[in-house]
Each structure stands twice: as C-alpha cells, then as structure tokens.
Design a protein around this motif. Structure first.
Motif, mmCIF file in Angstrom:
data_model
loop_
_atom_site.group_PDB
_atom_site.id
_atom_site.type_symbol
_atom_site.label_atom_id
_atom_site.label_comp_id
_atom_site.label_asym_id
_atom_site.label_seq_id
_atom_site.Cartn_x
_atom_site.Cartn_y
_atom_site.Cartn_z
ATOM 1 N N HIS A 153 2.363 6.198 -7.283
ATOM 2 C CA HIS A 153 1.299 6.942 -7.953
ATOM 3 C C HIS A 153 1.514 8.449 -7.847
ATOM 4 O O HIS A 153 1.103 9.203 -8.731
ATOM 5 C CB HIS A 153 -0.065 6.550 -7.380
ATOM 6 N N ARG B 107 2.622 1.606 -3.464
ATOM 7 C CA ARG B 107 1.700 2.057 -4.515
ATOM 8 C C ARG B 107 1.410 3.550 -4.388
ATOM 9 O O ARG B 107 1.409 4.277 -5.381
ATOM 10 C CB ARG B 107 0.386 1.279 -4.450
ATOM 11 N N SER C 63 0.822 -1.203 0.000
ATOM 12 C CA SER C 63 0.000 0.000 0.000
ATOM 13 C C SER C 63 0.860 1.257 0.000
ATOM 14 O O SER C 63 0.623 2.200 -0.770
ATOM 15 C CB SER C 63 -0.918 -0.009 1.224
ATOM 16 N N ASP D 275 1.849 -2.960 -10.723
ATOM 17 C CA ASP D 275 0.808 -3.481 -9.834
ATOM 18 C C ASP D 275 0.754 -5.003 -9.840
ATOM 19 O O ASP D 275 0.656 -5.644 -8.782
ATOM 20 C CB ASP D 275 -0.559 -2.915 -10.235
ATOM 21 N N THR E 212 -2.091 2.451 -13.751
ATOM 22 C CA THR E 212 -2.757 1.663 -12.717
ATOM 23 C C THR E 212 -3.225 0.327 -13.303
ATOM 24 O O THR E 212 -3.843 0.289 -14.363
ATOM 25 C CB THR E 212 -3.971 2.425 -12.161
#
Length: 439
Positions: free
Chosen positions: A301, A297, A294, A321, A316
């Motif tokens: 991002h 990511r 988490s 991912d 995404t």
C-alpha cells in the motif's frame, strides 16, 4: 481517428494482390469480426497491423475450433521444428505461438469461447512453447559442450501455475536441476554441472524473451527463485529443498502453492512435486500467516498508487488482497489439499466442503474472485498489459465488459464490482483481526 488509422495501417500491410474490400463486401461476418478487433482491442489490432498474415487465418473454418490440449500441442510444435536449424526453429515456434494466441483471443473477443477456455488455451500454448524451447536448448548445449548426466525441470508459478494465463501474462518460472556435484560434460569444452545448466537456463530465457524479427514469445519472471535476483537463475533441487525448509518467507510459501512442473525430465518433475507437497500441504501457524500478510499489505500500500480503479492488482480489495487471503487459507489448512497449482475457486470449494468457511462466505468470495478475474481478462484482452489511467473506459470496451459479466447496465455492474471489493476487504480485515492479542 485511432481506429481508422489502425484500419489504414492494416490494409497497407497486406500483400498487393489481396482484394480486401471485395473480400469484406462479400463476407459480412468477416467484416464484423475485423471491426470488433479494431474497435475493441488495440493490442490485437496492433498485432494484426504488424503481422497482416494473421488475417488469412480468419478465412478458415478451423479458426474457431478449440485450442488443443497441451499434449497435442507439444506434438504439433515438435513436428513444426523437426530437423530445422535453431534460428529457423525459434522462428517457427514464435509464428505458431502468435497464431494460436490470436485464435484463442479472437474466439473470446467474439464470444465463441468463455474465460475458462481462454485460460486453458493460453496455458496450453505456453506449456508447449516452453517444452519445445527446452528441447532446443538442450540439443544446442550438447552440440557445444557435449552430453552430461543431468536432470532438468521447468516449474511454473503464478497464473501459469494455476492455468489461468491472460492475454498479457508473463511467465513466472523456476528452472531446477539435479546432478552429481562432480559431473562434467563430455565435449571438447567441458563444463561442470552447475555451469552447464546455468548456460542452458540463460539460453532458454534469452530465446523466450529476446525480441527478433518474429517478435517475442513471452516476458519471463524468475524473481521467485531462492534468493530472488541475488540467486542463480537455475537452482539445484537440493538447494531448493533447503531454502524452503529453512529460509523461505511466508509469501514465498504462498507463491509455492501455485507451483507446478510443466516440462523436463519426468523423474525430477515427480521429485519436485513431492517436495512442493511436503512444503505446503501441512497446517501452517495462523499467527505467522497473519503477520506476514499484514506486513506485505502495508508495504504494498505504501508502494502502489493506482491511477484508476482498473489497476486491479493495486486497488484495495483487488487481485492482490484476494490472492493473499486465499493463499493464507490454503497454507493454514494445508492438510486438506493434495498437490499444488489450485486456482482460487478450487481452494474455496475445498475449504467450503471441509467446513472451514461457511456457505455465505464461500459464495461471496467465489463471486468476488470471478468478477475480478473476468474484468482482468477483459482489460488484458482488449488493452494489453497497460491498465487504463482513468476510470472511464472506451465505449466499446465498456459494453464488451458488461456482456462478458452478463450485466444489463453500468449501474448493476458498478454495484457488483463495489460489492466484490468490499467483500474482499471485509474478509481479509476479519482474518487479520483474529491475531492473538498480547497479554
């Protein structure tokens, strides 16, 4: 205009005695192949323009034979460089790598081989090149500083570690050594073991990545070593063990799942493989994995702003991912695995066989991984490392990609691509959503 200019530059670079138009006139298949390269692949075309001698390879029947296995290629490399001074030996390695990569890529461009064969061929070429460079570097160090009792291992990570190199891949490497702390070389200019292997590593990396008249072998990425850029480029096996036992982040453990010794001393390679196994092949706590993924990511991002949907690592649901999720599953269920260096499809197969994931999720994730990997290879094979800045692809590349993925039209391709991204997004979101809620 660009394609015609490339053709003109290619012809201008040929030796004066080559009757290129007569040759093409009498060989329609050769003409078709040359046109495919010019139209479909600017990166192959650029290499052909800079090294016109590559064109001669197309005239031999052996050009379309499969690339040899790593063991056979290593023998070929050593035969080519035996007895040569370092500079000449390095040039021979670069020429051989260039010719072999050209063969593997043109075979794929002309549909003579598939993606798995391309990955295997490019991986074998890289392993053979690294093996021969290490041998040259060790011989050079003995000449300059004398013998020393030291063992060395080159460990591959990333795409090289899982044997899935693309046409534009760099090499993720760890350089590991094992020596007594009080070891010194025997030459007139003595060096302690740590300094000896540091200079050897610097020499290796320079020879692999520094451009010369014969070009560059590969870009080398050493950032996955302990302490990253702050750490030494060569690490002792004892320091590696301590770091991954006490200090490594979860994402570094995920990277280690792809690690695999590919060159160096057999005894140390075996020792490192056992060490890697001990670090990854146990069941890691799921809550730790979820938090790490988490956080990673969110950070990515914020940093990444893809210019087009073809930036597959940044979008995404793309390559990053799917990699984060599959490697998390790999660590969470580490006891199901032996060794390391498994590609995504092999990890998914094991998880399905052991009833960790159901058939529906297995098939969806396998299809998504294959789709993204095929697109990634097509882009690297044709355009090189730079991803397109717009969603619209050149007409020839667009048709080539449809053929590679076996889709009759753009509508079906786009539907499958969108489905692949949504599959990954749904799966990783579902995984992260299982984090334990605080009381």
């Amino acid at each position: 205009d660009d394609i015609f200019a490339a053709l003109a530059q290619f012809i201008e670079g040929l030796p004066a005695g080559v009757q290129i138009f007569s040759l093409l006139d009498h060989n329609p298949q050769l003409t078709r192949l040359l046109c495919d390269m010019l139209v479909l692949s600017p990166q192959i075309c650029d290499r052909l323009r800079r090294y016109p001698a590559l064109f001669d390879l197309l005239l031999y029947r052996a050009f379309f034979e499969p690339i040899e296995k790593p063991k056979n290629l290593k023998k070929l490399f050593f035969k080519k460089i035996a007895g040569l001074p370092v500079e000449m030996a390095l040039d021979q390695i670069k020429i051989l790598v260039r010719e072999l990569k050209f063969r593997a890529q043109v075979q794929t461009l002309s549909f003579a081989n598939d993606t798995e064969q391309l990955e295997a061929g490019l991986t074998a070429i890289a392993e053979a090149a690294i093996d021969s460079i290490l041998a040259l570097a060790r011989a050079d160090m003995v000449r300059r500083y004398g013998e020393i009792d030291i063992k060395i291992s080159i460990v591959a990570l990333g795409r090289l570690g899982v044997k899935q190199l693309t046409a534009g891949s760099d090499l993720d490497l760890l350089i590991i050594y094992d020596a007594a702390p009080d070891s010194f070389s025997t030459g007139q200019r003595t060096l302690a073991a740590a300094n000896y292997v540091l200079r050897l590593a610097q020499t290796m990396v320079s020879w692999i990545s520094t451009p010369t008249a014969e070009g560059t072998l590969y870009d080398v990425d050493l950032r996955l070593r302990p302490e990253g850029k702050a750490g030494a480029i060569a690490t002792s096996v004892d320091r590696l063990a301590v770091y991954f036992d006490r200090d490594a982040w979860i994402w570094e453990k995920q990277a280690l799942t792809k690690a695999r010794p590919i060159a160096g001393d057999a005894g140390l390679n075996d020792k490192i493989q056992r060490l890697i196994n001990s670090m990854i092949n146990y069941n890691h706590p799921k809550d730790h994995l979820i938090k790490a993924i988490s956080d990673m990511r969110q950070r990515l991002h914020k940093q990444q702003k893809p210019a087009s949907k073809w930036h597959l690592r940044q979008i995404t649901g793309g390559l990053t991912d799917i990699d984060l999720l599959i490697q998390a599953w790999r660590l969470q269920h580490g006891r199901l695995f032996s060794g390391s260096g498994q590609p995504a499809h092999a990890i998914l197969q094991t998880l399905f066989n052991k009833d960790v994931i159901d058939k529906n999720l297995y098939e969806q994730m396998t299809d998504a991984a294959k789709c993204l990997n095929e697109i990634h290879h097509s882009l690297r094979l044709t355009l090189g490392p730079a991803a397109p800045t717009t969603d619209k692809l050149p007409h020839g590349l667009h048709n080539f990609m449809l053929q590679r993925l076996d889709f009759p039209d753009e509508t079906q391709f786009q539907s499958h691509f969108d489905l692949s991204l949504s599959t990954v997004i749904h799966a990783i979101d579902a995984y992260l959503a299982t984090a334990e809620k605080p009381l």
